[in-house]
Design an enzyme around this catalytic site. Sequence first.
Site, PDB file in Angstrom:
ATOM      1  CB  CYS A 131      67.538  68.264  46.599  1.00  0.00           C
ATOM      2  SG  CYS A 131      68.646  67.065  45.816  1.00  0.00           S
ATOM      3  CE  LYS A 190      68.025  72.778  45.690  1.00  0.00           C
ATOM      4  NZ  LYS A 190      68.305  71.640  44.785  1.00  0.00           N
ATOM      5  CD  GLU A 206      64.509  68.089  44.233  1.00  0.00           C
ATOM      6  OE1 GLU A 206      65.057  69.060  43.672  1.00  0.00           O
ATOM      7  OE2 GLU A 206      65.140  67.097  44.648  1.00  0.00           O
TER       8      GLU A 206
END
Length: 504
Positions: A381, A329, A271
């Site tokens: 994440c 995301k 990330e």
Amino acid sequence: MPQRGQLPARYRLRLVELGAVAAGMLLVLAFDPAGWWPVALLSPALLFLLWQGAGPGRAAWLGFLYGFAAFLAGTWWTFVSVHEFGKAPAALAALLTLGLAALMAGYYALLGWAAGRWLPPAGLMRWLVGLPAAWVLLEWVRGWFLSGFPWLSLGFSQTDSVLGALAPLGGLYGLSWACALGAGALVTLLREDLARRAAAIGVLFTLFAGASIAERQVWTQPAGPPLQAAMIQGAVGQDEKWLETQLEPTRELYLELTEPHWGKDLLIWPEAALPALLHQEIGFLEVLDERARAAGSELLMGILERDQRGGQFYNTLVSLGGEPEIYRKRQLVPFGEYFPVPDFVREVMRMMSLPYSDIAPGPPDPGPMTLGGVPVAPTICYEDAFGAQQRVFFPAAELLVNVSNDAWFGDTIAPFQHLQIARMRAMETGRWMLRATNNGITAVIEPDGSVAARSVQFEPAVVVGEVVPMQGMTPWLRMGDLPLAGAAALLFLLPALRRNRAGR
């Protein structure tokens, strides 16, 4: 007056409260890095015992103490994230950490109040029906309400237990139900008569025997030849990641680590691997794309992106070396990637280690990415904590990929907890998972949740592994969490209605 040898009532009450705190703190040992999975049955059982005979208000207070202690002991790393790496004042970081624990404790307070108000005071309908059902229903609500925070759900603790084989059947919350049911059975063994104890033994036997049978069941099958993958862990410290002087050394570090592995099917950077925006790195990305094409590899990397028209920022995955694709995301971290407060408060609270405005969420229903000709379910994440959101990629997705920057957690228990969450996602879906993190724990995870290869923390590393694309739908992928949540609600109502009828 207390009888000789008895403590005064006020001291007995204080001991009960201390017991609730101790039981909550004990719960954390069920999860990694300790990984004492039987504690996930023992800790709720202690709370159930403390609730016996308590009225709604008293049970709510004991539930609050339990939940507050559990989340303070299990998520104290939020202070490290907010203060040490977010550069927020210590007082503000402490307030947010305590506030999170108090908010999560509210769920257990509600559970205690409901048990005291509606469930029978004892018996099988309380221990084996009402309390386990209420527990899993509240965990499910906690997983989505107010953006959700499923951390420390009981089911996550079972990645290395016999009960973990139930994950493809009922998912995370099915495992939580098994733990809560086991807790109720333990209380029954302590509190009830011989016939009910026999029923409790039967429940425990059924749980573990059923899990043993489920362990031999194969839900998914290979969908193609194995892929060679390499996950690159740069181990760039969060306190220096976003310094302007760090950009070129970071590029060189990732190129150096990647160089021996060109030619592998998949190369994955973590990330926000580069401390820059996507449009600022177009030239570098073109070089990477050409290198990947020449080697016959595909490279997946995390980078922040700014929409040049709308101005929004996104936490993005970009694929290079094949047909270009991006994934943005969707599930964002409150107070980490966006700040649900007025603008004048936001500037005071904004974490300075991420020098951009609030991150915007990506589209809610994206299709899988394609890497090496294989459809992939990507997460960034914190997203992998939300199993229900991952179901949108199936049945097409044949592989799971998670990129993360666990440097935010520092040297705490959180990276171990996060790895355990990723393992649960592999178990639920029957897919391999490739997990690339900035500073650990990078890993290759098998469909049964076992870790085939992993890195050490805080050191530059490359984790290499062979993964097999998988196809097929586990029962949990087919049904999701809603049928289980509905069943939990009905099973809680059943003893509640019986008690209400008996009261009339």
